[in-house]
Design a protein around this motif. Structure first.
Motif, mmCIF file in Angstrom:
data_model
loop_
_atom_site.group_PDB
_atom_site.id
_atom_site.type_symbol
_atom_site.label_atom_id
_atom_site.label_comp_id
_atom_site.label_asym_id
_atom_site.label_seq_id
_atom_site.Cartn_x
_atom_site.Cartn_y
_atom_site.Cartn_z
ATOM 1 N N LYS A 24 -89.413 26.692 79.215
ATOM 2 C CA LYS A 24 -90.650 25.927 78.990
ATOM 3 C C LYS A 24 -91.863 26.857 78.963
ATOM 4 C CE LYS A 24 -92.978 23.525 82.572
ATOM 5 N NZ LYS A 24 -94.341 24.025 82.519
ATOM 6 N N ASN A 25 -91.959 27.712 79.969
ATOM 7 C CA ASN A 25 -93.183 28.507 80.093
ATOM 8 C C ASN A 25 -93.277 29.634 79.062
ATOM 9 O OD1 ASN A 25 -93.863 26.837 82.131
ATOM 10 N ND2 ASN A 25 -93.633 28.322 83.792
ATOM 11 N N LEU A 28 -94.172 27.286 75.460
ATOM 12 C CA LEU A 28 -95.492 26.663 75.266
ATOM 13 C C LEU A 28 -96.545 27.633 74.718
ATOM 14 C CD1 LEU A 28 -95.421 24.290 78.348
ATOM 15 C CD2 LEU A 28 -95.291 23.629 75.942
ATOM 16 N N ARG A 94 -100.948 21.251 81.656
ATOM 17 C CA ARG A 94 -101.800 22.390 81.897
ATOM 18 C C ARG A 94 -101.830 23.377 80.719
ATOM 19 N NH1 ARG A 94 -105.541 24.633 85.200
ATOM 20 N NH2 ARG A 94 -105.176 26.851 85.358
ATOM 21 N N ARG A 123 -106.414 23.444 90.052
ATOM 22 C CA ARG A 123 -105.986 24.433 89.049
ATOM 23 C C ARG A 123 -107.155 24.712 88.117
ATOM 24 N NH1 ARG A 123 -99.733 23.246 87.514
ATOM 25 N NH2 ARG A 123 -99.879 25.372 86.776
ATOM 26 N N PRO A 124 -108.104 25.512 88.590
ATOM 27 C CA PRO A 124 -109.287 25.791 87.778
ATOM 28 C C PRO A 124 -108.951 26.662 86.571
ATOM 29 C CG PRO A 124 -109.320 27.112 89.780
ATOM 30 C CD PRO A 124 -108.115 26.244 89.864
ATOM 31 N N ILE A 125 -109.891 26.738 85.622
ATOM 32 C CA ILE A 125 -109.658 27.595 84.449
ATOM 33 C C ILE A 125 -110.775 28.635 84.293
ATOM 34 C CG2 ILE A 125 -108.183 25.978 83.183
ATOM 35 C CD1 ILE A 125 -110.651 25.279 81.472
ATOM 36 N N LEU A 127 -110.950 31.700 85.200
ATOM 37 C CA LEU A 127 -110.521 33.035 84.743
ATOM 38 C C LEU A 127 -110.274 33.051 83.238
ATOM 39 C CD1 LEU A 127 -108.000 33.828 87.641
ATOM 40 C CD2 LEU A 127 -110.326 34.703 87.397
ATOM 41 N N PRO A 163 -104.001 37.891 88.770
ATOM 42 C CA PRO A 163 -103.139 37.964 87.571
ATOM 43 C C PRO A 163 -102.650 36.589 87.122
ATOM 44 C CG PRO A 163 -101.919 38.706 89.500
ATOM 45 C CD PRO A 163 -103.331 38.450 89.967
ATOM 46 N N SER A 164 -103.579 35.779 86.667
ATOM 47 C CA SER A 164 -103.243 34.428 86.208
ATOM 48 C C SER A 164 -102.413 34.508 84.926
ATOM 49 C CB SER A 164 -104.550 33.664 85.951
ATOM 50 O OG SER A 164 -104.360 32.668 84.971
ATOM 51 N N VAL A 165 -101.323 33.754 84.919
ATOM 52 C CA VAL A 165 -100.433 33.754 83.756
ATOM 53 C C VAL A 165 -101.174 33.175 82.547
ATOM 54 C CG1 VAL A 165 -98.271 32.802 82.837
ATOM 55 C CG2 VAL A 165 -98.385 33.576 85.221
ATOM 56 N N GLU A 190 -95.539 38.444 84.330
ATOM 57 C CA GLU A 190 -94.398 37.530 84.211
ATOM 58 C C GLU A 190 -93.643 37.769 82.906
ATOM 59 O OE1 GLU A 190 -96.713 36.920 86.181
ATOM 60 O OE2 GLU A 190 -95.942 35.619 87.752
ATOM 61 N N THR A 306 -93.375 30.881 92.652
ATOM 62 C CA THR A 306 -93.801 29.603 93.246
ATOM 63 C C THR A 306 -93.011 28.438 92.653
ATOM 64 O OG1 THR A 306 -95.678 28.108 93.533
ATOM 65 C CG2 THR A 306 -95.762 29.511 91.598
ATOM 66 N N ASP A 307 -92.595 28.565 91.386
ATOM 67 C CA ASP A 307 -91.864 27.467 90.753
ATOM 68 C C ASP A 307 -90.473 27.251 91.359
ATOM 69 O OD1 ASP A 307 -93.978 26.940 89.140
ATOM 70 O OD2 ASP A 307 -93.135 27.812 87.327
ATOM 71 N N ILE A 329 -99.490 31.018 95.900
ATOM 72 C CA ILE A 329 -100.025 30.867 94.541
ATOM 73 C C ILE A 329 -100.796 29.556 94.401
ATOM 74 C CG2 ILE A 329 -99.466 30.848 92.068
ATOM 75 C CD1 ILE A 329 -98.821 33.517 93.383
ATOM 76 N N PHE A 330 -100.189 28.458 94.816
ATOM 77 C CA PHE A 330 -100.845 27.149 94.689
ATOM 78 C C PHE A 330 -100.994 26.491 96.051
ATOM 79 C CE2 PHE A 330 -98.913 27.490 90.410
ATOM 80 C CZ PHE A 330 -100.073 27.382 89.655
HETATM 81 C C1 UD1 Z 1 -98.127 29.268 85.046
HETATM 82 C C2 UD1 Z 1 -96.858 28.458 84.852
HETATM 83 C C3 UD1 Z 1 -96.505 27.731 86.135
HETATM 84 C C4 UD1 Z 1 -96.416 28.715 87.300
HETATM 85 C C5 UD1 Z 1 -97.676 29.563 87.375
HETATM 86 C C6 UD1 Z 1 -97.584 30.652 88.423
HETATM 87 C C7 UD1 Z 1 -96.925 27.870 82.516
HETATM 88 C C8 UD1 Z 1 -97.055 26.798 81.493
HETATM 89 N N1 UD1 Z 1 -97.078 27.501 83.805
HETATM 90 O O1 UD1 Z 1 -99.160 28.356 85.349
HETATM 91 O O2 UD1 Z 1 -95.239 27.086 85.953
HETATM 92 O O3 UD1 Z 1 -96.280 27.994 88.500
HETATM 93 O O4 UD1 Z 1 -97.931 30.195 86.110
HETATM 94 O O5 UD1 Z 1 -96.508 31.491 88.153
HETATM 95 O O6 UD1 Z 1 -96.636 29.010 82.203
HETATM 96 N N2 UD1 Z 1 -106.308 30.250 88.912
HETATM 97 C C9 UD1 Z 1 -107.667 30.232 89.100
HETATM 98 N N3 UD1 Z 1 -108.469 30.258 87.980
HETATM 99 C C10 UD1 Z 1 -107.951 30.307 86.729
HETATM 100 C C11 UD1 Z 1 -106.562 30.332 86.555
HETATM 101 C C12 UD1 Z 1 -105.750 30.306 87.677
HETATM 102 O O7 UD1 Z 1 -108.159 30.191 90.206
HETATM 103 O O8 UD1 Z 1 -108.723 30.332 85.765
HETATM 104 C C13 UD1 Z 1 -105.434 30.188 90.095
HETATM 105 C C14 UD1 Z 1 -104.617 28.899 90.107
HETATM 106 O O9 UD1 Z 1 -105.332 27.835 90.676
HETATM 107 C C15 UD1 Z 1 -103.438 29.307 90.948
HETATM 108 C C16 UD1 Z 1 -103.227 30.776 90.575
HETATM 109 O O10 UD1 Z 1 -104.465 31.216 90.017
HETATM 110 O O11 UD1 Z 1 -103.754 29.212 92.304
HETATM 111 C C17 UD1 Z 1 -102.096 31.025 89.592
HETATM 112 O O12 UD1 Z 1 -102.332 30.317 88.405
HETATM 113 P P1 UD1 Z 1 -101.802 30.795 86.990
HETATM 114 O O13 UD1 Z 1 -101.051 32.078 87.123
HETATM 115 O O14 UD1 Z 1 -102.945 30.747 86.056
HETATM 116 O O15 UD1 Z 1 -100.786 29.641 86.637
HETATM 117 P P2 UD1 Z 1 -100.679 28.828 85.301
HETATM 118 O O16 UD1 Z 1 -100.858 29.732 84.133
HETATM 119 O O17 UD1 Z 1 -101.494 27.602 85.389
#
Ligand code: UD1
Length: 415
Positions: A24-25, A28, A94, A123-125, A127, A163-165, A190, A306-307, A329-330
């Protein structure tokens, strides 16, 4: 399965062989990336899960044409004309947020509803937006939607505080067609980032360093269509491996890139399993009660994902001693704890910590999947429990597991 409920009579031992569904990840962001090139894309081994279906609705909304042949997906992006994606699918998941980078890259403006997703904390955006702004994008926050525009995207030095995915994916998607070179520091490592970069390279992008914290993208003027095979889902694989551990089972999972599993094989061995693995398969046999893991913390790749945290909580609740997990992570990602308690597990959680006393004799109960991964973990727990468990909220599980009933049957389970 009956509506959104799954009934499982336990205990049942998992045994058998399975070809694991597409990831899935990985799928997408790759689907989001197709909008960057004009042409006909062929994506193999694409999972037919509800999150993919929603992403495809959005691509159709933007003007793409979609056609499935089994697990081969054909995406025709030649007629893409709409920078606004608004149909029912957006806001539900998301990963719609990755359309920000790709539609901006192709159309220089984008409008999406605020992204949804699983109920696992804030789950802010920020970044994502900060990264895209450094490439020249400007955002306007409207009541329900987010509008972004960029007269010209340009290369930049981009620093991610974490390192946000998703933010890494968005920066890559916007940088590939930008003018000049982007260097992304603090990137996620990742396997899904490497898959996205590999796909973009097949489209003609110039990307190096993916899989490391510094990724360099030299902008190119045009990208073309490509053909790609989605790798198998490392989280689905991990879920079933923990299922085997919990049920003293024996499973062989095929088409699983072992490098995507990080240190999971070693962890399973620490828990008492006999593990054999080669490049693209893994065989796990468990003949004893699971051993406890004194401390485990979730972390960005190659740390423990975390998943898979809920599946680990479920497995360790049956271990022969006390285990302790920290979720880094979350927030709010221990929703499974209350449900496992209903099944007789001695598990408690507070803030980002969970403590499993172990030695639980799980019994059937009525439990509720409150999010995707927790729901799948409850199914694994139900296999190990004595009596019938009814798991409601299966719509969450369908977001990421294409046909969990059929997978379970192949793994020797009567459902
Ligand atoms: C992706 C995965 C999800 C997985 C996660 C962590 C997909 C579709 N989803 O989610 O299954 O659990 O990676 O491996 O690939 N954060 C901020 N600001 C931001 C972005 C993130 O604070 O702008 C924080 C989030 O709240 C969270 C952490 O960073 O606490 C990790 O988030 P992120 O790595 O961005 O996860 P996703 O990309 O949402």
């Amino acid at each position: 399965m009956d509506g959104n409920k799954l009934y499982i009579k336990g205990p049942q031992r998992m045994h058998g062989e399975l070809l694991v569904q597409g990831s899935k990840n990985a799928a997408l962001p790759i689907l989001a990336a197709t909008v960057l090139g004009k042409g006909i894309f062929i994506i193999h081994h694409c999972p037919r899960i509800s999150d993919v279906k929603h992403m495809l609705e959005l691509l159709e909304d933007a003007g793409c044409r979609i056609h499935w042949e089994g697990h081969m997906l054909i995406v025709d992006t030649r007629e893409l004309c709409n920078y606004r994606v608004s149909c029912g699918g957006a806001g539900k998941m998301r990963s719609t947020v990755t359309l920000l980078g790709s539609i901006l890259g192709r159309m220089h403006q984008v409008e999406i509803p605020y992204p949804g997703g699983c109920t696992i904390g804030k789950r802010p955006i920020d970044l994502h937006l900060k990264g895209l702004e450094q490439l020249g994008a400007v955002f306007e926050h409207q009541e329900h939607t987010l509008y972004g525009s960029a007269q010209m995207l340009h290369g930049a030095q981009v620093y991610l505080d974490f390192p946000s995915v998703g933010a890494t994916e968005n920066v890559l998607l916007a940088a590939v067609l930008a003018e000049g070179t982007t260097v992304l520091h603090g990137a996620a490592m990742e396997p899904e980032i490497v898959e996205l970069a590999s796909f973009l390279r097949k489209m003609g992008a110039d990307i190096t360093g993916d899989g490391n914290p510094v990724i360099t993208v030299k902008g190119v003027s045009k990208l073309h269509a490509a053909e790609y095979i989605i790798p198998s889902d490392r989280i689905v694989a991990g879920t079933y491996l923990f299922g085997a551990v919990m049920t003293r089972g024996e499973v062989r999972l095929l088409h699983v890139p072992i490098s995507h599993l990080g240190h999971l094989p070693e962890l399973l061995e620490q828990m008492g399993a006999v593990v054999e693995a080669e490049e693209d398969w893994i065989h796990v046999r468990m003949e004893r009660q699971c051993r406890p893991i004194p401390y485990m913390v979730t972390a960005p790749f190659p740390g423990f994902p975390t998943d898979l945290q809920s599946a680990l909580v479920a497995a360790l609740s049956t271990a022969s001693g006390t285990s302790f997990i920290e979720e880094k992570i979350f927030e709010a990602r221990f929703q499974i704890v209350e449900e496992l308690q209903k099944m007789g597990a001695s598990v408690v959680s507070e803030d980002s910590f969970a403590l499993m006393d172990g030695n639980a004799k799980l019994h059937g109960a009525r439990v509720e999947a409150k999010e995707l991964r927790g729901g799948a973990a409850l199914i694994m727990a139900a296999l190990a429990a004595e009596g019938e468990t009814c798991i409601s909220g299966m719509e969450y599980v369908c977001r990421g597991y294409e046909d969990i009933n059929s997978d379970l049957k192949k793994l020797g389970i009567v459902v």
